[in-house]
Write a protein that holds these residues in place. Structure first.
Motif, PDB file in Angstrom:
ATOM      1  N   SER A 162       0.817  -1.214   0.000  1.00  0.00           N
ATOM      2  CA  SER A 162       0.000   0.000   0.000  1.00  0.00           C
ATOM      3  C   SER A 162       0.849   1.262   0.000  1.00  0.00           C
ATOM      4  O   SER A 162       0.511   2.246  -0.674  1.00  0.00           O
ATOM      5  N   VAL A 163       1.968   1.266   0.730  1.00  0.00           N
ATOM      6  CA  VAL A 163       2.819   2.458   0.767  1.00  0.00           C
ATOM      7  C   VAL A 163       3.463   2.692  -0.597  1.00  0.00           C
ATOM      8  O   VAL A 163       3.499   3.825  -1.104  1.00  0.00           O
ATOM      9  N   ARG A 166       0.785   4.090  -3.079  1.00  0.00           N
ATOM     10  CA  ARG A 166       0.428   5.503  -2.912  1.00  0.00           C
ATOM     11  C   ARG A 166       1.611   6.423  -3.211  1.00  0.00           C
ATOM     12  O   ARG A 166       1.419   7.525  -3.723  1.00  0.00           O
ATOM     13  N   THR A 367      -3.421  12.148   4.018  1.00  0.00           N
ATOM     14  CA  THR A 367      -2.837  11.242   3.033  1.00  0.00           C
ATOM     15  C   THR A 367      -3.264   9.796   3.233  1.00  0.00           C
ATOM     16  O   THR A 367      -3.156   8.992   2.302  1.00  0.00           O
ATOM     17  N   VAL A 368      -3.723   9.443   4.435  1.00  0.00           N
ATOM     18  CA  VAL A 368      -4.138   8.054   4.691  1.00  0.00           C
ATOM     19  C   VAL A 368      -5.646   7.936   4.869  1.00  0.00           C
ATOM     20  O   VAL A 368      -6.157   6.838   5.102  1.00  0.00           O
ATOM     21  N   ALA A 454       2.655   8.454   8.129  1.00  0.00           N
ATOM     22  CA  ALA A 454       1.820   7.845   7.088  1.00  0.00           C
ATOM     23  C   ALA A 454       2.305   6.450   6.723  1.00  0.00           C
ATOM     24  O   ALA A 454       1.509   5.622   6.265  1.00  0.00           O
ATOM     25  N   SER A 458      -0.926   3.793   6.675  1.00  0.00           N
ATOM     26  CA  SER A 458      -1.467   3.604   5.328  1.00  0.00           C
ATOM     27  C   SER A 458      -2.061   2.215   5.157  1.00  0.00           C
ATOM     28  O   SER A 458      -2.834   1.989   4.230  1.00  0.00           O
TER      29      SER A 458
END
Length: 752
Positions: A162-163, A166, A367-368, A454, A458
């Motif tokens: 996921s990191v 994004r 952001t998350v 984040a 995230s």
């Protein structure tokens, strides 16, 4: 060499080989010279000639021969020259991006990355294929991982990354917008055909806002737009609600579009806030409009704008307002006062009472936010599941005393849910690399003041599991996670339960091998601090990716090592968890702060029932529990409250009669080891000492710790056989020399 020693040597050798040969080295740079003719032609195949890099962002102009004329068709740039978005590897993911003159992305090529587990050719190809999805989107569109709505562009996320997902999206889209703004690009293709083109969003030559009108959708895609349903309005349309919008405007072209070029230049050093209202009629406008932030209040001048999609809108020029911190919009519309709090990143705090809480929200929350919105149902289910486990621990003494249920059997049922939910349905396996990244970020925070929260929020479900771990370790230790919640531990133990094999290492080898986990943990953490690539190679000792994220794994050595660990769990009780797991070792270090020990009786050093029943071999020969090896399986807790299996309770029952309140009786409390007694039990003994004139405890220093005729006669066996207690029940304190290698005889519980 004995069979047990031979097996231990083979196991250790396989572990070393699995770490020494993770993969053949792969060059993280997929394009050596991004601005070569070959690279430029690959990322922008429609162009036939290119200029030299120039300008603020070192962009390359792309040209094409059209009817004999050399025409500009777009630009090519390196994302690292425009933005600096760090991925999970603590370094930016670098792309070469082609952008045409309409603001549409025409090509994306991966240049360099340092993400963990993207170190093989096949894994790098997955990341490259993911980036190709953004080809064809416009700079005015917003990327979404969900079903796309108007003005959105859908891409499929990288599974289990996921990191990285994004970070890649933000790198490409942010850089494309910045380059488009610098070049004055107007994107007609990204705007709905029924609405005017979004020329004002990026055209630096706009002078008057009325000439080129933007839409609410344009603002939503290019700014941190917040939206509230503010409530009902007065008048004939009182049943309809009022929609309130707000967004800070940082882009110079957008400021010029809303304010006009002359006003925008005068507001260069001020904050520009756009506010919009949409109500049941066409005459919705505020009677009063103000802003509040901490102790400051503002009544800025109102510059009305013609943004389509709302009934009324205005741009406010405010000096001193900090949009990175929450502030309150205070309006009066139709005689009704409306107060709403704007949070960092566009968070719309719904109620005025939340304003104080919103002030604590950092900018990274925005952001998350979408990740938590996408997974809120699974997160809610996980919270309930974790809450149920914590409730079992909080009331397990009541469960044993009042219901007679086995807590260990509850644990086995919990493991089945863990494996199905957190292992297969929604993979949520914490790893050592996440702890290593935390250590690295703490070092960065201590040295440079930067901490990327984040990274840890995230992935919502993994974040919730780590929060749970942090909350329970001070009270019950890491065993709550390792024994109840860990998906791979659940897989290994349940596999062992359903297979007919049962091999166990001799205790002398167990004691030596269990210490192997700690240097592995320290090596992985140090590896990530020094180099993400090196740390990721060491972290391949963990089989979690192969077990639950199979689509991410292609390395045959890693697959073989993971398969070996899974198969070994079928013939031996959780060998990886007890001897190898660096994650368990790191969490076990937190047990030094554990404040709630499992209670033991004074006879636990002579009775070996718990030691024999504990598959984790966490109970020492003196009856104490090794807190660093304890998985909180609760077998000893079940025995502690079992009058049919514990000799102390059997004797107490014969003398006093066992009740659910027996553990408040001084006669039983004094049999509990002093270091394990609760504050309430210490008070009970203190009151008894005063009542009895300060007499010492009945069993303190007694030479008759092993009473005659108890179940101990069936528990202990002499190492030579000659000193074993007879059936006549002649067990005395002299029998304390019985061997520690004795075992609980078959059928012992029934005989009790």
């Amino acid at each position: 060499m004995t069979h047990g020693r031979r097996l231990a040597v083979v196991f250790a050798l396989l572990l070393v080989l699995s770490m020494a040969a993770p993969v053949a080295a792969v060059d993280r740079s997929t394009i050596d010279d991004p601005f070569s003719e070959r690279s430029l032609s690959k990322v922008y195949p429609g162009a036939d000639s290119f200029s030299e890099p120039s300008g603020r962002y070192r962009t390359v102009e792309a040209y094409q021969q059209v009817d004999g004329e050399r025409q500009l068709v777009g630009y090519v740039y390196l994302t690292s020259n425009v933005v600096d978005v760090e991925g999970y590897g603590n370094e930016p993911i670098e792309f070469l991006v082609a952008l045409d003159t309409n603001g549409t992305i025409r090509g994306v090529e991966l240049v360099e990355q340092h993400e963990p587990f993207f170190d093989r050719v096949s894994a790098i190809q997955r990341l490259r294929q993911f980036s190709y999805q953004m080809v064809g989107m416009s700079v005015t569109e917003e990327v979404t991982l969900r079903e796309a709505e108007a003005g959105e562009y859908h891409v499929d996320a990288l599974t289990g990354a996921s990191v990285t997902t994004r970070a890649s999206i933000e790198t490409v889209t942010r850089s494309a917008r910045l380059v488009a703004e610098e070049k004055g690009i107007v994107s007609d293709s990204a705007v709905d055909q029924s609405a005017p083109a979004n020329e004002t969003a990026t055209n630096e030559t706009a002078e008057e806002p009325a000439d080129r009108r933007m839409t609410l959708g344009d603002l939503g895609r290019g700014t941190a737009l917040a939206h509230w349903t503010a409530g009902e309005t007065a008048g004939p349309n009182a049943s309809a609600s009022l929609d309130l919008y707000a967004a800070p405007i940082e882009s110079t072209p957008v400021r010029q579009s809303l304010l006009g070029e002359s006003n925008a230049s005068r507001a260069a050093n001020a904050t520009v806030l756009w506010v919009g209202l949409d109500g049941p009629g066409s005459t919705v406008r505020p009677d009063r409009l103000g802003l509040h932030q901490w102790t400051q209040s503002y009544a800025p001048p109102v510059h009305e704008t013609g943004v389509e999609g709302v009934d009324w809108s205005a741009a406010l020029v405010v000096r001193g307002l900090d949009t990175s911190r929450p502030f309150v919009l205070d309006l009066t519309v139709g005689g009704e006062r409306v107060r709403r709090t704007y949070g960092p990143g566009g968070l719309a705090v719904r109620r005025p009472v939340d304003a104080a809480a919103a002030r604590a929200l950092p900018s990274w929350v925005g952001t998350v936010e979408s990740a938590w919105q996408d997974n809120w149902i699974a997160a809610l289910v996980l919270v309930l599941f974790l809450g149920g486990i914590v409730a079992v621990f909080a009331f397990r003494s009541h469960i044993c005393r009042y219901t007679g249920w086995s807590v260990d059997r509850l644990r086995i049922g919990t493991l089945a849910v863990t494996l199905a939910f957190l292992g297969w349905y929604h993979p949520t396996q914490p790893t050592t690399q996440q702890i290593a990244i935390l250590v690295r970020e703490l070092i960065s925070w201590a040295t440079t003041g930067g901490f990327r929260w984040a990274l840890f929020f995230s992935a919502p479900l993994v974040a919730l599991v780590f929060i749970c771990i942090a909350l329970v370790i001070p009270k019950w230790g890491r065993g709550v996670f390792c024994g109840w919640i860990c998906p791979f531990g659940a897989l290994s133990e349940l596999l062992y339960k359903v297979t007919p094999w049962a091999y166990e290492l001799p205790r002398e080898y167990h004691v030596k091998l269990e210490k192997l986990r700690y240097p592995l943990f320290l090596a992985i953490v140090a590896g990530f601090v020094v180099s993400t690539d090196f740390g990721a190679k060491l972290a391949k000792v963990e089989p979690f990716k192969a077990a639950f994220y199979s689509s991410l794994v292609t390395d045959p050595v890693y697959i073989g090592w993971s398969a070996l660990l899974v198969v070994s769990g079928a013939v031996m009780f959780r060998p990886y968890c007890r001897y190898v797991c660096p994650l368990g070792a790191g969490l076990a270090l937190g047990n030094v702060v554990q404040r709630t020990p499992i209670q033991r009786y004074d006879l636990c050093g002579d009775c070996v029932k718990c030691q024999t029943d504990c598959d984790f071999q966490a109970i020492e020969d003196d009856g104490s529990i090794n807190e660093f090896q304890c998985f909180q399986c609760s077998v000893c807790v079940d025995n502690y409250y079992d009058p049919g299996g514990c000799p102390v309770l059997l004797q107490y029952d014969n003398e006093h009669g066992l009740t659910v309140d027996a553990w408040r009786d001084p006669h039983l409390v004094e049999r509990i080891r002093p270091e394990d007694r609760t504050t309430e039990q210490q008070r009970i003994l203190a009151e008894r000492a005063v009542t009895d004139g300060g007499e010492t405890e009945l069993f303190a220093g007694s030479s008759d710790l092993i009473p005659e005729g108890t179940i101990v006669n069936m528990v202990r066996r002499s190492s030579g056989g000659d000193d074993a207690p007879t059936d006549d029940g002649d067990a005395t304190a002299d029998d304390a020399s019985w061997s520690d290698t004795s075992a609980w005889p078959a059928g012992g519980d029934d005989d009790a």
